[in-house]
Each structure stands twice: as C-alpha cells, then as structure tokens.
Design a protein around this motif. Sequence first.
Motif, PDB file in Angstrom:
ATOM      1  N   TYR A  85       2.366  -1.109 -14.574  1.00  9.84           N
ATOM      2  CA  TYR A  85       1.544  -0.413 -13.579  1.00  9.84           C
ATOM      3  C   TYR A  85       0.111  -0.331 -14.088  1.00  9.84           C
ATOM      4  O   TYR A  85      -0.150  -0.387 -15.300  1.00  9.84           O
ATOM      5  CB  TYR A  85       2.075   0.997 -13.315  1.00  9.84           C
ATOM      6  N   PHE A  86      -0.816  -0.210 -13.133  1.00 10.33           N
ATOM      7  CA  PHE A  86      -2.217   0.060 -13.451  1.00 10.33           C
ATOM      8  C   PHE A  86      -2.721   1.146 -12.516  1.00 10.33           C
ATOM      9  O   PHE A  86      -2.532   1.054 -11.297  1.00 10.33           O
ATOM     10  CB  PHE A  86      -3.079  -1.198 -13.295  1.00 10.33           C
ATOM     11  N   GLN A  87      -3.352   2.155 -13.092  1.00 10.19           N
ATOM     12  CA  GLN A  87      -4.041   3.183 -12.310  1.00 10.19           C
ATOM     13  C   GLN A  87      -5.521   2.801 -12.252  1.00 10.19           C
ATOM     14  O   GLN A  87      -6.163   2.598 -13.282  1.00 10.19           O
ATOM     15  CB  GLN A  87      -3.872   4.559 -12.961  1.00 10.19           C
ATOM     16  N   LEU A  88      -6.039   2.710 -11.034  1.00 13.15           N
ATOM     17  CA  LEU A  88      -7.394   2.223 -10.822  1.00 13.15           C
ATOM     18  C   LEU A  88      -8.296   3.316 -10.269  1.00 13.15           C
ATOM     19  O   LEU A  88      -7.828   4.271  -9.652  1.00 13.15           O
ATOM     20  CB  LEU A  88      -7.376   1.033  -9.852  1.00 13.15           C
ATOM     21  N   SER A  89      -9.595   3.108 -10.445  1.00 12.02           N
ATOM     22  CA  SER A  89     -10.569   4.078  -9.932  1.00 12.02           C
ATOM     23  C   SER A  89     -10.896   3.819  -8.468  1.00 12.02           C
ATOM     24  O   SER A  89     -11.411   4.709  -7.781  1.00 12.02           O
ATOM     25  CB  SER A  89     -11.849   4.015 -10.770  1.00 12.02           C
ATOM     26  N   GLU A  90     -10.631   2.609  -7.989  1.00 17.65           N
ATOM     27  CA  GLU A  90     -10.891   2.253  -6.591  1.00 17.65           C
ATOM     28  C   GLU A  90      -9.739   1.409  -6.051  1.00 17.65           C
ATOM     29  O   GLU A  90      -8.972   0.817  -6.808  1.00 17.65           O
ATOM     30  CB  GLU A  90     -12.208   1.455  -6.465  1.00 17.65           C
ATOM     31  N   SER A  91      -9.656   1.335  -4.740  1.00 16.63           N
ATOM     32  CA  SER A  91      -8.584   0.593  -4.077  1.00 16.63           C
ATOM     33  C   SER A  91      -8.791  -0.920  -4.182  1.00 16.63           C
ATOM     34  O   SER A  91      -9.914  -1.418  -4.096  1.00 16.63           O
ATOM     35  CB  SER A  91      -8.510   0.984  -2.599  1.00 16.63           C
ATOM     36  N   VAL A  92      -7.668  -1.635  -4.361  1.00 19.58           N
ATOM     37  CA  VAL A  92      -7.672  -3.102  -4.300  1.00 19.58           C
ATOM     38  C   VAL A  92      -6.682  -3.575  -3.234  1.00 19.58           C
ATOM     39  O   VAL A  92      -6.285  -4.743  -3.218  1.00 19.58           O
ATOM     40  CB  VAL A  92      -7.309  -3.714  -5.668  1.00 19.58           C
ATOM     41  N   LEU A  93      -6.283  -2.657  -2.359  1.00 19.48           N
ATOM     42  CA  LEU A  93      -5.268  -2.982  -1.354  1.00 19.48           C
ATOM     43  C   LEU A  93      -5.656  -4.175  -0.475  1.00 19.48           C
ATOM     44  O   LEU A  93      -4.823  -5.071  -0.270  1.00 19.48           O
ATOM     45  CB  LEU A  93      -4.971  -1.752  -0.500  1.00 19.48           C
ATOM     46  N   PRO A  94      -6.889  -4.253   0.072  1.00 21.30           N
ATOM     47  CA  PRO A  94      -7.216  -5.407   0.923  1.00 21.30           C
ATOM     48  C   PRO A  94      -7.050  -6.741   0.194  1.00 21.30           C
ATOM     49  O   PRO A  94      -6.590  -7.725   0.779  1.00 21.30           O
ATOM     50  CB  PRO A  94      -8.675  -5.151   1.315  1.00 21.30           C
ATOM     51  N   LEU A  95      -7.412  -6.771  -1.083  1.00 22.04           N
ATOM     52  CA  LEU A  95      -7.296  -8.014  -1.848  1.00 22.04           C
ATOM     53  C   LEU A  95      -5.834  -8.342  -2.145  1.00 22.04           C
ATOM     54  O   LEU A  95      -5.444  -9.517  -2.155  1.00 22.04           O
ATOM     55  CB  LEU A  95      -8.085  -7.903  -3.151  1.00 22.04           C
ATOM     56  N   ALA A  96      -5.007  -7.322  -2.392  1.00 25.26           N
ATOM     57  CA  ALA A  96      -3.579  -7.552  -2.617  1.00 25.26           C
ATOM     58  C   ALA A  96      -2.913  -8.064  -1.351  1.00 25.26           C
ATOM     59  O   ALA A  96      -2.072  -8.974  -1.392  1.00 25.26           O
ATOM     60  CB  ALA A  96      -2.912  -6.260  -3.083  1.00 25.26           C
ATOM     61  N   LEU A  97      -3.298  -7.496  -0.209  1.00 22.57           N
ATOM     62  CA  LEU A  97      -2.759  -7.969   1.070  1.00 22.57           C
ATOM     63  C   LEU A  97      -3.160  -9.414   1.330  1.00 22.57           C
ATOM     64  O   LEU A  97      -2.386 -10.202   1.883  1.00 22.57           O
ATOM     65  CB  LEU A  97      -3.264  -7.079   2.210  1.00 22.57           C
ATOM     66  N   GLU A  98      -4.365  -9.767   0.920  1.00 20.99           N
ATOM     67  CA  GLU A  98      -4.839 -11.139   1.103  1.00 20.99           C
ATOM     68  C   GLU A  98      -3.959 -12.114   0.315  1.00 20.99           C
ATOM     69  O   GLU A  98      -3.625 -13.201   0.797  1.00 20.99           O
ATOM     70  CB  GLU A  98      -6.293 -11.239   0.646  1.00 20.99           C
ATOM     71  N   ILE A  99      -3.578 -11.733  -0.897  1.00 25.36           N
ATOM     72  CA  ILE A  99      -2.701 -12.590  -1.710  1.00 25.36           C
ATOM     73  C   ILE A  99      -1.339 -12.740  -1.052  1.00 25.36           C
ATOM     74  O   ILE A  99      -0.799 -13.851  -0.928  1.00 25.36           O
ATOM     75  CB  ILE A  99      -2.557 -12.018  -3.129  1.00 25.36           C
ATOM     76  N   ASN A 100      -0.758 -11.630  -0.623  1.00 29.30           N
ATOM     77  CA  ASN A 100       0.576 -11.684  -0.014  1.00 29.30           C
ATOM     78  C   ASN A 100       0.566 -12.485   1.282  1.00 29.30           C
ATOM     79  O   ASN A 100       1.518 -13.213   1.588  1.00 29.30           O
ATOM     80  CB  ASN A 100       1.097 -10.271   0.231  1.00 29.30           C
ATOM     81  N   THR A 101      -0.510 -12.353   2.050  1.00 35.76           N
ATOM     82  CA  THR A 101      -0.634 -13.141   3.278  1.00 35.76           C
ATOM     83  C   THR A 101      -0.738 -14.629   2.957  1.00 35.76           C
ATOM     84  O   THR A 101      -0.126 -15.475   3.626  1.00 35.76           O
ATOM     85  CB  THR A 101      -1.860 -12.691   4.086  1.00 35.76           C
TER      86      THR A 101
END
Length: 323
Positions: A85-101
Amino acid sequence: MYEDVERAYQQLVRAVTRFNATWPSLVVRGKVWRLPVLQEQRTPDIIDVSEVANDEIIEVTLEAIGTFERDLGQAPGTVMRLPGYFQLSESVLPLALEINTAKKKVLDAIEAVRVAQNLTPEMRPRIMRRALGPGFSTKQLQRTLHAFDGAPRRISFTWAGHTTGNEKISVAKIRLQLINESEARAASEEIPVHDTPEYLDLRAINHLADTEVLIKHKSVAPHPRCIIWFGEKGERWDATIKANLPVFVLAGELEMKLSKLKSFNKAARGEKRRDIKARDEVWPQRDIYMPTAGGQAPVQEKHEVDDQVPSTYRLSGVIYQRQ
C-alpha cells in the motif's frame, strides 16, 4: 487485427508512464512485500513473504506496475504479485482509472481477434503473444490497479483462496460434455457406450432440464488479499481486493492501523471454513451441485458513513458507497 492489439498496448504503456511519473512524489508512507516467482504451475505449500526495504519500495513498484511480461524462470500461466500500500498526499484516481481502462481496451482487442478468427477462449494468450511478444502474460495484464480517494483507518493483508470458488454451468453443457466423453472412451476402449462411466453419469442427470444451471466447485490458488476499513468505527470491512499490486490511498491525520502480510503455510490453514453452505449433490465426483435455495444470509449491520469514496473498486470507477 493484430495491429489493433499493439495500438491498444501502446496506449496502456503511455498511461502507465503518466501514472509512474506522478505518484512517487506524493508518497507519505507505504509498505510492499515481495513474493517468490513461481517456476511451475503449482502453488507451493509454503510461500515465504519478505518485506521490501523502504528505500526500494518505490523502485520495485514502478517496475511491477509496468511489467506485463513473465520474469526469467517464471512459469506460463502464473502471475507476479507485489502486495502492498501507499498513502499519498494527493489523489491519483484519474490516472489509475486511465490504466485500467487501457488494460480493458487491450483485452477487448484480443477478444475481437479471437471472435473474428472463430477461436476458443483458451487461445487468448496465444493471440496476445503473437501481437506483443512471446513473453507477455495475460494474467499480469489483467491485474487491476486499485486507488481510493479516502484515508483508511485500517488496512489488513491476508491470504485468500483457502477453499474453493464457484462456477455456474448449464445442464446442457454438462450433458454435451458427457456425450462426447462417453463416445470417445467407447471408441478408444472398444466397449459399448452404455458401459462407460460417463454414460452412467449422463443417466444421473436425466431428470434435469437443459436450461437448469448447476454450481461447480473449482479450486482457487492461494493469493494475497487486501482488506480496507474507512469508517471511524465498525468491524465490517468497506473494501476487499486482490493484492496483486500495491493499493493507493490518501494519507489521513490519524495513524492508520496495519496488519502486515505473513508467509503462507497450507498446513496451518487446513481447517475448513465454517460458513460453507450445504448443497444438494448432483455429481459429487466432479464437484457439481444444485444452487442453494432461499435468500442470502442476513448481512451484519455496519456503521453508516455519510460520505462516499470514489475508487477503482467494483466496476472500475463506479463510486463505491458503503452500505
């Protein structure tokens, strides 16, 4: 057609590059565990887990996220896993969704080739290797990259796959399989069809209609699992995912409780689960049963949380709302 697979893969590479260029600078804390690469298509009775040193966790994660080829000595049909796991200071959700897509587009392109050439589903890995290269692995391509726009209060890593999974299969498919197997055995052993074991099994399901659906138990290989709690209190988890790659979450103000991944020992996990449902046997020799009648068991009530956590959980990007 193979060019479509290659183009979709290049889009995936670009998505991975953007993601890996962003998240390392946002890391607040994290942990990653290394599992041994399997050299044969059989899960060992003992799987040793080693924690990666803090100064190496970002480097090994960068490599794992972008690796879709088998490692040296890695057996075909196996997958390289890097739970953590990694705890981040900002969201990377849009980029993770881009990879999964992008991963889904690669798989869709492979499926389009399979359908166009009228090939069986088992030919998907061969299509991918012909388009991308001999070392590519569909299992590593299918690993979902998970991200949550929430700060969990607890994360627990454990092992799943201790018992079996379920597959729905129609009576018509079973009947056709038995007919083919009985005829093949009769021809090879030069015996009447009605004397084959498969024919006896066929008679055992004569009372079932072709449209009925049965449940087949199938073995599930042990694999690491990540369980996440977001609410302020409550024992029931909010998300449970396969820990094939590190999960990315937001860092909170309070310290997160962590249960580390331990080594797997099959002998120590020999006790049967207590929640196995009783099923009516149809074909116990092949682990096929009737579906369980009645409704689901009552779900334990859990603490209600007012907010929602956008994430990759469930249907890749659908907002996961705790119930």
